[in-house]
Write an enzyme that holds these catalytic residues in place. Structure first.
Site, PDB file in Angstrom:
ATOM      1  N   ASP A 113       0.871  -1.208   0.129  1.00 43.84           N
ATOM      2  CA  ASP A 113      -0.056  -0.079  -0.117  1.00 43.84           C
ATOM      3  C   ASP A 113       0.978   1.264  -0.121  1.00 43.84           C
ATOM      4  O   ASP A 113       2.096   1.119   0.116  1.00 43.84           O
ATOM      5  CB  ASP A 113      -0.868   0.072   1.287  1.00 43.84           C
ATOM      6  N   ASN A 132      -7.872  -3.112  14.287  1.00 43.26           N
ATOM      7  CA  ASN A 132      -9.289  -3.515  13.809  1.00 43.26           C
ATOM      8  C   ASN A 132      -9.531  -4.722  12.857  1.00 43.26           C
ATOM      9  O   ASN A 132     -10.262  -5.256  12.105  1.00 43.26           O
ATOM     10  CB  ASN A 132     -10.097  -2.297  13.174  1.00 43.26           C
ATOM     11  N   HIS A 157      -7.524  -5.033  10.159  1.00 40.15           N
ATOM     12  CA  HIS A 157      -7.407  -4.817   8.776  1.00 40.15           C
ATOM     13  C   HIS A 157      -5.895  -5.362   8.298  1.00 40.15           C
ATOM     14  O   HIS A 157      -5.082  -5.691   9.042  1.00 40.15           O
ATOM     15  CB  HIS A 157      -7.488  -3.382   8.437  1.00 40.15           C
ATOM     16  N   GLU A 205      -9.912  -2.134   5.153  1.00 38.99           N
ATOM     17  CA  GLU A 205     -10.511  -1.877   6.648  1.00 38.99           C
ATOM     18  C   GLU A 205     -11.718  -2.616   6.584  1.00 38.99           C
ATOM     19  O   GLU A 205     -12.111  -3.439   5.567  1.00 38.99           O
ATOM     20  CB  GLU A 205     -11.086  -0.350   6.622  1.00 38.99           C
TER      21      GLU A 205
END
Length: 253
Positions: free
Chosen positions: A67, A136, A138, A143
């Site tokens: 990313d 979370n 991810h 996400e």
């Protein structure tokens, strides 16, 4: 899925190093998928040490990063381009023409995303993908509730991710709100995946990834369906797993 629980971050990094170095030794032309962030720093430090001491050769390796922030120039110290060159690429003998990172400054982001996936396919696919995990759950910047069938795409970062990344910036307002990320489908096409996690703040995410229901609400949970995945965690990150998984190495399923 295989889970390896270590006593410390250093041991976690060492176990990951063995896998990545072994991949490169056995297949010098390996295609590696790489992650950024604080978790893989120990892995990169170790790989640099192995390169310098016993000659681990990266000259034929191809790399694809997961990313990059949208709007972040490669020379910006907070960009993932900068991170990878500082911690790894400039310290080993990977050829510059074999390094690929999403272009956060692309004028046409959807076209750049399609081109990135096409290039991965043209290079023969990813042999070994290194992942971290967000609080979370991810992976990459996928996400919660991102569709599992997504390929490389533009993502809006969750507030929790922005808050977690704020430590790398002057303040939370300076954290970019969007990024380009390999999608879940792109990650799942890798032949082997290693997921790294360290610290008590990652324990709940690790539990969701390893033992939770497979759901887009916990993106890492999809790894339960991958044919060859190794989860490497320290004891703190493993603290919410069943007791039998909190020590040593285990084949879960």
């Amino acid at each position: 899925m295989r889970i390896i629980t270590t006593e410390s971050y250093q041991e976690m990094s060492l176990e990951a190093t063995k896998i990545v170095a072994g991949q490169v030794y056995l297949k010098p032309t390996s295609v590696l998928g790489l992650a950024t962030g604080s978790t893989p720093e120990g892995l990169y430090d170790n790989l640099v040490a192995v390169h310098r001491t016993i000659g681990l050769d990266f000259s034929e390796v191809t790399t694809f990063n997961l990313d990059e922030y949208i709007g972040m120039a490669p020379e910006n110290p907070q960009s993932y381009h900068y991170f990878m060159h500082k911690h790894f690429f400039d310290l080993v003998n990977v050829r510059p023409e074999n390094i690929f990172i999403p272009d956060g400054c692309a004028e046409d982001v959807p076209a750049a995303c399609k081109a990135y996936d096409k290039l991965i396919r043209e290079k023969g696919g990813i042999d070994l993908q290194v992942l971290g995990i967000g609080r979370n759950a991810h992976i990459g910047f996928n996400e919660p509730d991102v569709k599992f069938e997504a390929t490389t795409h533009k993502v809006k970062l969750d507030d929790e991710t922005i808050q977690a990344n704020a430590r790398f910036f002057e303040d939370e307002e300076a954290v970019p709100r969007y990024a380009i990320s390999m999608g879940i489908k792109t990650i799942m096409l890798a032949r082997h995946v290693i997921l790294l996690a360290s610290g008590p703040e990652k324990a709940e995410a690790v539990k969701k990834a390893v033992c939770g229901s497979v759901s887009p609400a916990a993106p890492a949970s999809i790894l339960q369906l991958h044919q060859d995945v190794t989860v490497i965690v320290d004891r703190e990150a493993a603290s919410m797993l069943p007791e039998e998984y909190q020590h040593g190495a285990h084949e879960i399923f």
